[in-house]
Design an enzyme around this catalytic site. Structure first.
Site, PDB file in Angstrom:
ATOM      1  N   GLU A 225       0.851  -1.196   0.000  1.00  0.00           N
ATOM      2  CA  GLU A 225       0.000   0.000   0.000  1.00  0.00           C
ATOM      3  C   GLU A 225       0.884   1.242   0.000  1.00  0.00           C
ATOM      4  O   GLU A 225       2.020   1.220   0.486  1.00  0.00           O
ATOM      5  CB  GLU A 225      -0.885  -0.031   1.262  1.00  0.00           C
ATOM      6  CG  GLU A 225      -1.818   1.160   1.369  1.00  0.00           C
ATOM      7  CD  GLU A 225      -2.926   0.975   2.398  1.00  0.00           C
ATOM      8  OE1 GLU A 225      -2.865  -0.003   3.182  1.00  0.00           O
ATOM      9  OE2 GLU A 225      -3.853   1.798   2.420  1.00  0.00           O
TER      10      GLU A 225
ATOM     11  N   ASN B   2     -12.330  -1.389  -0.956  1.00  0.00           N
ATOM     12  CA  ASN B   2     -11.622  -1.963   0.194  1.00  0.00           C
ATOM     13  C   ASN B   2     -12.311  -1.491   1.462  1.00  0.00           C
ATOM     14  O   ASN B   2     -12.581  -0.290   1.620  1.00  0.00           O
ATOM     15  CB  ASN B   2     -10.163  -1.463   0.201  1.00  0.00           C
ATOM     16  CG  ASN B   2      -9.454  -1.805   1.500  1.00  0.00           C
ATOM     17  OD1 ASN B   2      -9.069  -2.951   1.717  1.00  0.00           O
ATOM     18  ND2 ASN B   2      -9.292  -0.816   2.373  1.00  0.00           N
ATOM     19  N   GLU B   3     -12.597  -2.418   2.336  1.00  0.00           N
ATOM     20  CA  GLU B   3     -13.208  -2.082   3.626  1.00  0.00           C
ATOM     21  C   GLU B   3     -14.299  -1.023   3.443  1.00  0.00           C
ATOM     22  O   GLU B   3     -14.263   0.050   4.055  1.00  0.00           O
ATOM     23  CB  GLU B   3     -12.139  -1.650   4.645  1.00  0.00           C
ATOM     24  CG  GLU B   3     -11.173  -2.793   4.940  1.00  0.00           C
ATOM     25  CD  GLU B   3     -10.260  -2.567   6.144  1.00  0.00           C
ATOM     26  OE1 GLU B   3     -10.242  -1.464   6.713  1.00  0.00           O
ATOM     27  OE2 GLU B   3      -9.546  -3.527   6.508  1.00  0.00           O
TER      28      GLU B   3
ATOM     29  N   TYR C  58      -6.916  -9.167  11.406  1.00  0.00           N
ATOM     30  CA  TYR C  58      -5.585  -8.909  11.955  1.00  0.00           C
ATOM     31  C   TYR C  58      -5.441  -9.571  13.320  1.00  0.00           C
ATOM     32  O   TYR C  58      -6.401  -9.634  14.098  1.00  0.00           O
ATOM     33  CB  TYR C  58      -5.350  -7.400  12.100  1.00  0.00           C
ATOM     34  CG  TYR C  58      -5.057  -6.736  10.768  1.00  0.00           C
ATOM     35  CD1 TYR C  58      -3.771  -6.747  10.248  1.00  0.00           C
ATOM     36  CD2 TYR C  58      -6.056  -6.128  10.026  1.00  0.00           C
ATOM     37  CE1 TYR C  58      -3.485  -6.162   9.020  1.00  0.00           C
ATOM     38  CE2 TYR C  58      -5.790  -5.534   8.799  1.00  0.00           C
ATOM     39  CZ  TYR C  58      -4.494  -5.555   8.303  1.00  0.00           C
ATOM     40  OH  TYR C  58      -4.210  -4.989   7.084  1.00  0.00           O
TER      41      TYR C  58
ATOM     42  N   GLU D  49      -6.220  -9.210   3.613  1.00  0.00           N
ATOM     43  CA  GLU D  49      -5.364  -8.551   4.619  1.00  0.00           C
ATOM     44  C   GLU D  49      -5.351  -9.425   5.854  1.00  0.00           C
ATOM     45  O   GLU D  49      -6.407  -9.730   6.416  1.00  0.00           O
ATOM     46  CB  GLU D  49      -5.887  -7.152   4.969  1.00  0.00           C
ATOM     47  CG  GLU D  49      -5.695  -6.158   3.845  1.00  0.00           C
ATOM     48  CD  GLU D  49      -6.061  -4.729   4.230  1.00  0.00           C
ATOM     49  OE1 GLU D  49      -5.993  -4.379   5.421  1.00  0.00           O
ATOM     50  OE2 GLU D  49      -6.419  -3.973   3.304  1.00  0.00           O
TER      51      GLU D  49
ATOM     52  N   GLN E   3       2.060  -6.044   5.568  1.00  0.00           N
ATOM     53  CA  GLN E   3       2.306  -5.721   4.179  1.00  0.00           C
ATOM     54  C   GLN E   3       3.752  -6.080   3.847  1.00  0.00           C
ATOM     55  O   GLN E   3       4.553  -6.241   4.752  1.00  0.00           O
ATOM     56  CB  GLN E   3       2.062  -4.246   3.933  1.00  0.00           C
ATOM     57  CG  GLN E   3       0.633  -3.841   4.259  1.00  0.00           C
ATOM     58  CD  GLN E   3       0.283  -2.434   3.781  1.00  0.00           C
ATOM     59  OE1 GLN E   3       1.038  -1.775   3.083  1.00  0.00           O
ATOM     60  NE2 GLN E   3      -0.911  -1.982   4.172  1.00  0.00           N
TER      61      GLN E   3
HETATM   62  O1  AHR Z   1      -3.025  -2.607   6.201  1.00  0.00           O
HETATM   63  C1  AHR Z   1      -3.314  -1.402   6.821  1.00  0.00           C
HETATM   64  C2  AHR Z   1      -4.786  -1.016   6.713  1.00  0.00           C
HETATM   65  O2  AHR Z   1      -5.558  -1.932   7.420  1.00  0.00           O
HETATM   66  C3  AHR Z   1      -5.375  -1.037   5.329  1.00  0.00           C
HETATM   67  O3  AHR Z   1      -5.135   0.126   4.630  1.00  0.00           O
HETATM   68  C4  AHR Z   1      -6.839  -1.193   5.612  1.00  0.00           C
HETATM   69  O4  AHR Z   1      -7.514  -1.841   4.572  1.00  0.00           O
HETATM   70  C5  AHR Z   1      -6.871  -1.958   6.913  1.00  0.00           C
HETATM   71  O5  AHR Z   1      -7.729  -1.382   7.834  1.00  0.00           O
END
Ligand code: AHR
Length: 507
Positions: free
Chosen positions: A27, A174-175, A250, A306, A355
């Protein structure tokens, strides 16, 4: 020392493990693109047209299958036409999500496609739904993939690229529940259909459209999307509106407001992190179960685009740049995720760690001209033989390998296996911070030849690599294994990851 048995039927082949489960994500965030992948042509750091060669070389060793770009949250404020043409004439913008810094757009579509070519990776482009237009995304697809004469194909040629590229993977936003527009699931699903309609297959470039999906265990979001997959206007080429549905998850070691330090943590924090990491199993099961109802034939893929650990930023670094160190703990989070991914191979079509360079759970950390491979990098490298292999179910019996962590019970052993080109690959993780574990691989339906094993561990959970000490956590040969009738017995050290490769042999 806990003892465990893992029964593996070598002749009962499961679903194929897509290589795209080993995907990546870059990103425009902090130093991922600028300073990570891109240094510019005038940099003293060796580069090919501005792209760092040490980064490319390190990533090529992982056989990275795809790279997602340009975001993340950034994708929904990115306007691709600002990133083409002569670099000095490109308009600038403010990256409001990540650090409120100016973005000069020097790394744009052509630079990304060249990067993918250098890496040997398939591009995965996230389009802008939050602040873009249907036309904008439709034209981006045309610009990249259309041959012959058309307005966007002409513009591409004017910018120096004659042939169209092949770009299969397209993210529709995205999101969208958050940074991508704060939408309701119903509205987002309608937009996904609309955008999917105008993202065309040009020539034989057949798109794989990925609708922006849920966060964590929001199964309702997935259900809302899955209710919208049937494409009634697609009779000519029958297909679903979108071919993939995303989910983001995450791993945190605590609440969002107190994620904790990447390196300054204790054993209890470590175990809490592992409970959080193992939650991905339940989450993938939940989303897959919902998808099975609407798509029993499994035409639509679940795309975890992600995943990874998220810690407090390193002291003294920009809070918006998400730069974190990476320890043995991160490596074991990754190895555990991969076992779970392999188990879900029938539905899970892609996964992208967040990432690749200098951001969150990165493969590589750069500091000026220095480059460090992280413990997580080594897990990707040791596991790369699973890419496009056939999964083998591992039936693990390990009653003693458990730890109570608050209200949860953590299983401290994790394993997976696959076979490809006559070679079987076992991955074994011992999450216990203090105790070794003895594991017997009880192999049925065939035998194996001479095994070659590797070990990733360190004296401390907090061990990590730096430019001054780049090999604190690195794989080494492993010999605590012996062949027994019908299998292998291994003694896994505490907090360790082991891979074993062996040729298949008849008994
Ligand atoms: O990876 C960091 C961020 O986490 C991304 O930009 C977003 O999609 C997520 O909330």
């Amino acid at each position: 020392m806990p003892t465990a048995t893992a029964v593996v039927n070598l002749d009962l082949e499961g679903p194929r493990i897509s290589r795209h489960l080993y995907g990546h994500f870059a990103e425009h965030l902090g130093r991922c693109v600028y300073g990570g992948f891109w240094v510019g042509e005038d940099s003293p750091i060796p580069n090919a047209g501005g792209i760092r060669l040490d980064v490319v070389e390190a990533l090529r060793a992982l056989d990275i299958p795809n790279l997602r770009w340009p975001g993340g949250c950034f994708a929904d404020e990115y306007h691709w036409k600002d990133g083409i043409g002569p670099r000095e004439q490109r308009p600038r913008m403010v990256n409001t999500h990540w650090g409120d810094v100016e973005e000069n757009n020097h790394f744009g579509t052509h630079e990304f496609m060249v990067l993918c070519e250098l890496l040997g990776a398939e591009p995965y482009i996230s389009g802008n739904v939050g602040s873009g237009t249907v036309r904008e995304m439709s034209e981006w697809v045309e610009y990249l993939t259309r041959d012959g004469d058309s307005p966007m194909a002409r513009l591409r040629r004017a910018n120096g690229r004659e042939e169209p590229w092949r770009v299969r993977f397209w993210g529709i936003g995205n999101e969208t529940w958050g940074c991508g527009g704060n939408m309701r699931a119903e509205y987002s699903a309608d937009l996904a259909r609309q955008y999917a309609t105008y993202c065309r297959d040009h020539g034989d470039n057949t798109l794989y459209r990925i609708a922006s999906g849920a966060r964590d265990d929001d199964y309702k979001w997935t259900e809302t999307l899955m209710q919208q997959i049937s494409c009634f206007g697609c009779e000519a080429t029958p297909r679903t509106f979108f071919q993939g549905v995303s989910v983001h998850y995450y791993t945190l070691g605590g609440p969002w407001e107190a994620k904790g330090s990447a390196t300054g943590f204790g054993t209890e924090d470590y175990y809490r992190t592992m409970v959080s990491a193992r939650r991905i199993d339940r989450i993938l099961t939940g989303h897959s179960t919902v998808m099975d109802v609407y798509d029993p034939g499994r035409k639509v893929g679940l795309v975890l685009d992600e995943w990874g650990t998220w810690w407090d930023v390193e002291p003294g670094t920009h809070p918006g740049f998400l730069f974190q160190q990476n320890t043995l703990r991160d490596a074991l989070v990754a190895s555990t995720h991969f076992d779970i991914f392999h188990k879900h191979a029938a539905r899970l079509a892609m996964a992208n760690i967040a990432q690749t360079v200098n951001v969150l759970q990165a493969m590589l950390l750069t500091d000026g001209d220095a480059l460090v491979t992280t413990p997580t990098y080594h897990v990707f490298e040791m596991n790369k033989g699973h890419q496009d292999a056939t999964s083998l179910t591992v039936h693990l019996r390990a009653p003693g390998a458990r730890r109570r962590v608050g209200d949860a019970e953590l299983e401290t052993l994790s394993a997976s296996a696959s076979v490809k080109d006559g070679t079987v690959l076992f991955s074994l993780t011992n999450l216990d911070a203090e105790e070794s574990a003895e594991i017997t691989l009880d192999l049925r339906g065939g035998g194996i030849g001479e095994p070659v094993a590797r070990l990733l561990t360190a004296d401390r959970l907090q061990a990590h690599n730096t430019p001054q000490a780049p090999c604190q956590v690195a794989p080494r040969p492993f010999d605590a294994l012996k062949a027994v009738d019908g299998g292998l017995v291994l003694t896994l050290p505490p907090h360790s990851f082991v891979t074993v490769r062996a040729p298949l042999a008849s008994r």
